[in-house]
Every structure is written in structure tokens, then in C-alpha cells.
Design an enzyme around this catalytic site. Structure first.
Site, short mmCIF file in Angstrom:
data_model
loop_
_atom_site.label_atom_id
_atom_site.label_comp_id
_atom_site.label_asym_id
_atom_site.label_seq_id
_atom_site.Cartn_x
_atom_site.Cartn_y
_atom_site.Cartn_z
N HIS A 138 0.92 -1.38 0.01
CA HIS A 138 -0.19 -0.05 -0.04
C HIS A 138 1.03 1.13 -0.26
O HIS A 138 2.13 1.30 0.16
CB HIS A 138 -0.83 -0.16 1.13
CG HIS A 138 -2.29 -0.76 0.93
ND1 HIS A 138 -3.19 -0.73 -0.01
CD2 HIS A 138 -2.71 -2.00 1.54
CE1 HIS A 138 -4.17 -1.38 0.12
NE2 HIS A 138 -3.84 -2.29 1.11
N ASP A 168 0.65 6.65 -4.53
CA ASP A 168 -0.62 6.21 -5.31
C ASP A 168 -0.76 7.43 -6.31
O ASP A 168 -1.19 7.12 -7.51
CB ASP A 168 -2.03 6.17 -4.42
CG ASP A 168 -1.83 4.89 -3.87
OD1 ASP A 168 -1.02 4.18 -3.81
OD2 ASP A 168 -2.87 4.40 -3.13
#
Length: 393
Positions: A138, A168
Site C-alpha cells: 500500500h 498512489d
């Protein structure tokens, strides 16, 4: 109005944040984006709170201006449909772990055989090669491995969990969109497509920028609160008397002089130039005392009157009402079927020719399946046969 990317047709297999934010930017700029969603594997953003009625606000925003087709890629009929689609939608964006799309029969090699001009953008945590290629991760992990987290935080409490997803968004989304557009430009000259391999960890590593350059060339290892821009100088946030915060970025001498004069402490300005960490720590304490003597309203009035790179830390409720952001029209009204328009963050990229108005919020899964199939030339009975086979969602 057509946007600057109106000639692009993108088949988007991505979910969650990195791929969808990339395709959101492209769709806002006029690209036709068709999301391919699994009827049995929900995009978890659809369930992410808070909800506006029955719709996740995040999903409604990230999938603005995109159509949705539901396909079960474990069905051979759905795979054949994708191969038919890429004859028209000649850009693919996907976000599965390496090898997953190949196993489903819609990897780069399989689709390139159908359309040699295909551009195939793969966004993953660690890239298509290397020992971590199939490892889960993540945003917080990518920032940790890239080195960014090692000097972002406080010396007495360690790295900070950031409030937004840097790897991200700045990694997967922006670099993904950039790589996609670069491949399009090359295809315009060569006629050839290619696969674009985007690793969010790679991109996060590249964001080390100046600190990384200093280490690689000079061996200077950055640490927490050790540099001018990461808390090692007066460049920082300061609490007001009533518990609000102000950002102070008065690095240049003229700005520092204006800032210190506004505080009534002009003698502090000279210390801002000192490279001595002890001097910087003392300066920070002096600034903190002066800021904390004043409440937020007093500081706001004081610093609004000078040009010194000092600005209040605003919650979103105040940021959306700030005159600068309002003048830039960064909040837009997006239509939705059967309900009032939804307020969303607008496209941050400005063109003198303008952009098309937002068309709709994120669509329901498979909302455009029949419409897309009709555009491909499927007859009603063929669509029903595909649905009966379980290939459609």
C-alpha cells in the site's frame, strides 16, 4: 466542447485510487474512458464512506465522466469481447499484479496480437520485474521502501502517516497518465504501440528529488528534521493561541525580513540565514512563542497584509471557500441522474480553449454495458446470449 484528449479511447481495468485518478484526469480532458468491471469483484471504493445517498462520494468523483461495462473475464465470451473492444479502444490501463491479466487471457501479448498499435499501461506497486513484483503493498509501504518516509516526520516520534496517498497519486496516477500520453505521441510518429510499466515504488523513489541527488552525489543521508525543508529549520508549522496553525515558508531574506517585522521581532531575520542547527532550533522556539501569543484571526489579518510566504493551515471546509480556489473554479457541479448535481473537485489543469463540462458522476457497475455492445454492432439477441452465458454484469 471537445477536450484536448477527445481522440483517445481508453479501456480502464483499474480499481481503487491510482488507475482511476489517472483516467479521471484523462476523461476530464476529453478522453473517452470505458471502465471494465467485474460483477463478482467489487471495486472497494464503491463501498468507501462517506456516501451521498447510495453512492460513495469517492467513487462518484474518481469515476466522473467514465462509462462502465460489466464483464466476467473468467468467461471466454468476455475475453473475446475485450479483444473486439481493443480494436476501437486502443489504450488499456490496468492495475493488477503482474501476470494476472495474462492468466485471464487479456495481457499485453494477447491483446497486442489483436491490435499491434495497442498502448498498454500497467500500474503496480513494484513493477513488472524484480523480486517484489508479486508482493502486496500500500501507499505507506511504497513510501517506506523508497526512502521518502525516512526523512518525513518528527525526530522524537518518527515518520508520519500522511493524510493523502503520495505514491498512489504522484506515483501511479500522474506518472501513469504521463507515460500513457508519451506512448500516444510516439505512436503518432511510429504507428507502434507498447507496454508502459509504472511502479509506484519507482515513482516514489524518483520523488526524493533534491535529497536523493544530495545522497547519491555527495553521500549526505537525509534524516528526520535534518534539512531546511523537513523541519530542520524555521520552515515549519506553528500553533496559534487558539489551537489553529500557520505555515511559515519565509526562506528568502526579503520574505524573512517582512515576516519578522510583522511579528515585531526584526532582529530574528538574520538568524534565518544561519546553517547552524542550534541557531535554527532557537529561532523556531522564538517564532513559536510569537505565533502562540496571537489567535488565528489576528494572525490571519497580520499575514494577509504582507507578502512573506506565510499562510494559514485550512481545513477543507475553509479551503473550498478560499477566494483563490473559488476564483480558479476548483469546485464544480457534476450532474447525476434523478438527483441534484453533486459538488466535486474540478480538473486542476487549465486550457485557454477550455474543457468540456462534467458529464456525470461515477456510473453504476455495468450501467453502459448494453449501450457499448450496441455501438460495437451486437444485436439484441447476441447481447442476451452473452448475458445468459454469465459473461456480462
Amino acid at each position: 466542447m471537445k477536450g484536448p484528449l477527445s481522440s483517445l479511447k481508453i479501456l480502464d481495468f483499474s480499481t481503487l485510487l491510482p488507475g482511476p485518478f489517472a483516467s479521471l484526469l484523462l476523461a476530464d480532458m476529453g478522453a473517452e474512458v470505458l471502465r471494465v468491471e467485474s460483477p463478482g469483484r467489487l471495486d472497494l471504493v464503491r463501498a468507501l464512506p462517506p456516501h451521498d445517498g447510495d453512492t460513495s462520494a469517492s467513487h462518484a468523483y474518481l469515476n466522473r465522466n467514465k462509462r462502465s461495462i460489466g464483464l466476467d473475464l473468467k468467461r471466454p465470451e468476455a475475453v473475446e469481447l475485450v479483444k473486439r473492444l481493443v480494436l476501437d479502444y486502443d489504450i488499456v490501463l490496468e492495475q493488477f499484479r503482474p501476470g494476472v491479466m495474462d492468466r485471464l487471457g487479456v495481457g499485453y501479448a494477447a491483446l497486442k496480437a489483436v491490435n499491434p498499435a495497442l498502448i498498454y499501461v500497467s500500474i503496480t506497486g513494484y513493477g513488472q520485474t524484480g523480486p517484489y513484483r508479486e508482493r502486496a503493498g500500500h501507499d505507506i509501504n511504497y513510501l517506506a521502501l523508497s526512502g521518502l518516509a525516512s526523512y518525513t516526520g518528527r525526530a522524537d516520534s518518527g515518520p508520519l502517516p500522511l493524510g493523502m496517498q503520495v505514491a498512489d497519486l504522484a506515483g501511479g496516477s500522474l506518472h501513469g497518465a504521463l507515460g500513457l500520453l508519451a506512448a500516444v505521441i510516439q505512436r503518432q510518429h511510429s504507428g507502434e504501440g507498447q507496454q508502459v510499466d509504472i511502479s509506484m515504488t519507482d515513482c516514489a523513489f524518483a520523488l526524493n528529488g533534491m535529497a536523493g541527488a544530495g545522497y547519491l552525489a555527495c553521500g549526505v543521508e537525509p534524516g528526520l528534521e535534518s534539512q531546511a525543508l523537513n523541519g530542520g529549520s524555521f520552515y515549519d508549522h506553528y500553533r496559534t493561541r487558539d489551537g489553529r496553525w500557520f505555515s511559515v515558508g519565509s526562506l528568502e531574506p526579503a520574505f524573512m525580513q517582512a515576516f519578522c517585522a510583522a511579528l515585531g521581532r526584526p532582529e530574528l531575520a538574520q538568524r534565518g540565514l544561519s546553517p547552524d542547527p542550534a541557531v535554527q532550533r532557537t529561532l523556531k522556539r522564538e517564532i513559536a512563542i510569537e505565533i502562540e501569543r496571537r489567535d488565528f484571526a489576528e494572525c490571519s489579518a497580520l499575514f494577509a497584509a504582507i507578502d512573506a510566504c506565510v499562510e494559514p493551515v485550512l481545513p477543507l471546509s475553509e479551503a473550498v471557500e478560499h477566494p483563490q480556489l473559488k476564483a480558479r473554479e476548483l469546485v464544480v457541479e457534476v450532474p447525476r441522474e434523478g438527483a441534484p448535481a453533486q459538488r466535486q473537485i474540478g480538473c486542476p489543469i487549465r486550457f485557454s480553449a477550455g474543457l468540456p463540462e462534467p458529464r456525470h458522476i461515477g456510473a453504476a457497475l455495468g450501467a453502459h454495458t448494453d449501450e457499448v455492445l450496441r455501438e460495437l454492432g451486437y444485436a439484441a439477441q447476441e447481447i442476451e446470449a452473452l448475458r445468459a452465458s454469465g459473461a456480462l454484469g
